[in-house]
Design an enzyme around this catalytic site. Structure first.
Site: not given
Ligand code: F6P
Length: 524
Positions: A210, A216, A267-268, A353, A384, A493
């Site tokens: 975005k 990253e 973004g999400r 978030e 399990h 950041k």
């Protein structure tokens, strides 16, 4: 454009809050509730598009449900919902509208800006339609391009989790011609492993960000471009495509094929936008449009269904009931479908978030607990592993079972066993084993919700995800939160930039002794 107003009353000052405190103090036993009310399933199960929500195994009766609905009214949920759908600046701290729902409207509605509440929404509708057509035409061209065998999506957070989750969920419908790779972490392991599987001349890199500034993603994108050129790759314009709101930064990076979206897409909440390009390449235009249609159907449900039968609202109210009155601190997501194996990761970002905050929309301290921890795994495996704790652990953890009636494979016997396990687990959590002593004692009375889908299709996936988005919006709105910013991620950041410098220079000046010692050990 007007600015949205925060909720009328803080939730903990509403009359409904006090009522709920009294109701909570009464205690509740699910087994007794089922025994005394044969209509319990009928009373507490709700239909929404593509999803049946069985809420009956929750710590809920008619009095509690009514008080919860009053809480929704008294916190101004309807007005806040209307403000979002009018395109008001409900993301106050960033001064932005919140309109991911617009991305899901049918072509016809966008073309005519049907029902657009404001000029702003009408104007944005035209752009959404234009980008949608351009992006889908591009996706089809890639699907037909015999030279492209691999697509590498480079993105993180919302620019990775949604596309990856949806790709895995719809893999049965995906083209077999193209392999999809998702590189998110700055850990070079991911990128370098992908390099061993691809060739420059047959690969399309999608740089999904975005902001087009995320460390990253930009690191991975630069590495990919350098690798591409070093391997003799030609025609960056053909092999790199950007998905971003920051068209200028993409151009500066050297990418000429860019599909944009606006800052009113969080973004999400962005898998419906250009960020969804890998999904569109994988499953094609018709399936992508069906995914949007499923989400749109859920938008309509959320917008128009009365509060008492509105599934996202009811899930949000249960979230508040459990977090603030029962003090249950987490919710486990239990999909009984391997295709939904990244759903919990997606929901972690969506919920935590959005609502992992302790101030209200004006930045003033909130006096109530907010987002639960969301966690889980495909539940056939979880049974399990950690289900032991769900049954006998000291914390009560509401579980959200996601069950799909029709399998997407021919192994019928497997599917019957899978469904049997889903039914068994919610029943076991509720019933417990009270008469057994010692190690075999299970307390029971442990709540769960079951979301039942007929099939996992683009439509039902779209509806399921939109349901979760609106549930997060509704709980955030009732808590008084701005669910659409994420200031909490910024400090890390900033410090990471400083640490990167220090790892180069070895300077530990001004650091605490722990960070200083670790840094020096990492440089040894
Ligand atoms: O750091 C958090 C965050 O901003 C998320 O909100 C977002 O989904 C992710 O990083 C990636 O951001 P971008 O798409 O701008 O690269």
């Amino acid at each position: 454009m007007t600015t949205a107003h925060p909720s009328v009353l803080p939730c903990d000052q509403t009359p409904a809050w006090a009522e709920l405190q009294t109701l909570h103090a009464r205690g509740f036993d699910l087994r007794a509730a089922f025994a005394s009310n044969p209509q319990r399933f009928a009373q507490f199960s709700l239909a929404a598009p593509y999803v049946l929500a069985d809420l009956s195994k929750n710590l809920l009766d008619a009095d509690i449900a009514q008080a919860l609905n009053r809480l929704a009214e008294q916190t101004g949920l309807q007005a806040q919902r209307a403000a979002m759908f009018r395109g008001e600046l409900v993301n106050r701290s960033e001064g932005r509208a919140v309109m991911h729902w617009l991305l899901r409207k049918p072509d016809q509605a966008l073309a005519n800006a049907d029902g657009a509440a404001t000029e702003f929404v009408a104007k944005e509708s035209a752009e959404v339609l234009q980008t949608r057509h351009a992006m889908l035409a591009y996706a089809e061209s890639i699907r037909q391009d015999q030279h492209i065998t691999d697509v590498v999506n480079i993105g993180i957070g919302g620019s990775d989790l949604g596309p990856q989750m949806a790709y895995l969920a719809l893999k049965n419908q995906a083209t077999r011609k193209i392999r999809f790779h998702f590189v998110s972490s700055v850990d070079g392991t991911e990128m370098s492993q992908v390099f061993t599987q691809i060739k420059p001349e047959t690969t399309l890199f999608l740089v999904a960000s975005k902001s087009f500034t995320t460390l990253e993603t930009m690191t991975n994108a630069h590495t990919a471009k350098a690798w591409f050129l070093a391997q003799g790759g030609r025609d960056v314009a053909r092999h790199f495509c950007a998905l971003t709101t920051n068209i200028q930064a993409a151009a500066e990076f050297g990418i000429s094929t860019t599909f944009g979206f606006k800052d009113w897409v969080g973004g999400r909440y962005s898998m419906w936008s250009a960020i969804g390009l890998p999904i569109a390449i994988a499953v094609g235009t018709a399936n992508f449009m069906n995914m949007l249609a499923g989400a749109h159907a859920m938008d309509e449900h959320f917008l128009h269904e009365p509060l008492a039968t509105n599934v996202p609202v009811q899930l949000a109210l249960l979230d508040i009931w459990y977090r603030n009155f029962h003090d249950f601190r987490s919710r486990s997501v239990a999909p009984y479908h391997s295709g939904l194996r990244r759903l919990q990761a997606y929901l972690q970002q969506l919920e935590m978030e959005s609502n992992g905050k302790q101030v209200d929309q004006l930045g003033q301290p909130l006096h109530v607990a907010t987002s639960p921890v969301i966690w889980g795994e495909p539940a056939a495996n979880g049974q399990h592993a950690y289900f032991q704790m769900l049954h006998q652990g000291s914390d009560v953890i509401p579980v959200e079972f996601i069950v799909v009636k029709a399998p997407n494979h021919g192994l019928a016997d497997h599917h019957t066993k899978l469904l049997a396990n889903a039914l068994a687990q919610s029943r076991a959590l509720m019933l417990g084993q009270e008469d057994a002593g010692g190690h075999r004692h299970l307390p029971g009375n442990r709540p769960s919700t079951t979301l039942l889908l007929d099939e996992l299709t683009p439509q039902s996936l779209g509806a399921l995800v939109a349901l979760q988005e609106h549930r997060v919006f509704a709980s955030g709105a009732m808590w008084g939160i701005n669910s659409f910013d994420q200031w909490g991620v910024e400090l890390g950041k900033v410090i990471a930039k400083d640490m990167e410098q220090r790892l180069h220079t070895g300077s530990t000046e001004g650091l605490d002794s722990s960070t200083a010692a670790l840094l020096l050990k990492l440089r040894d």
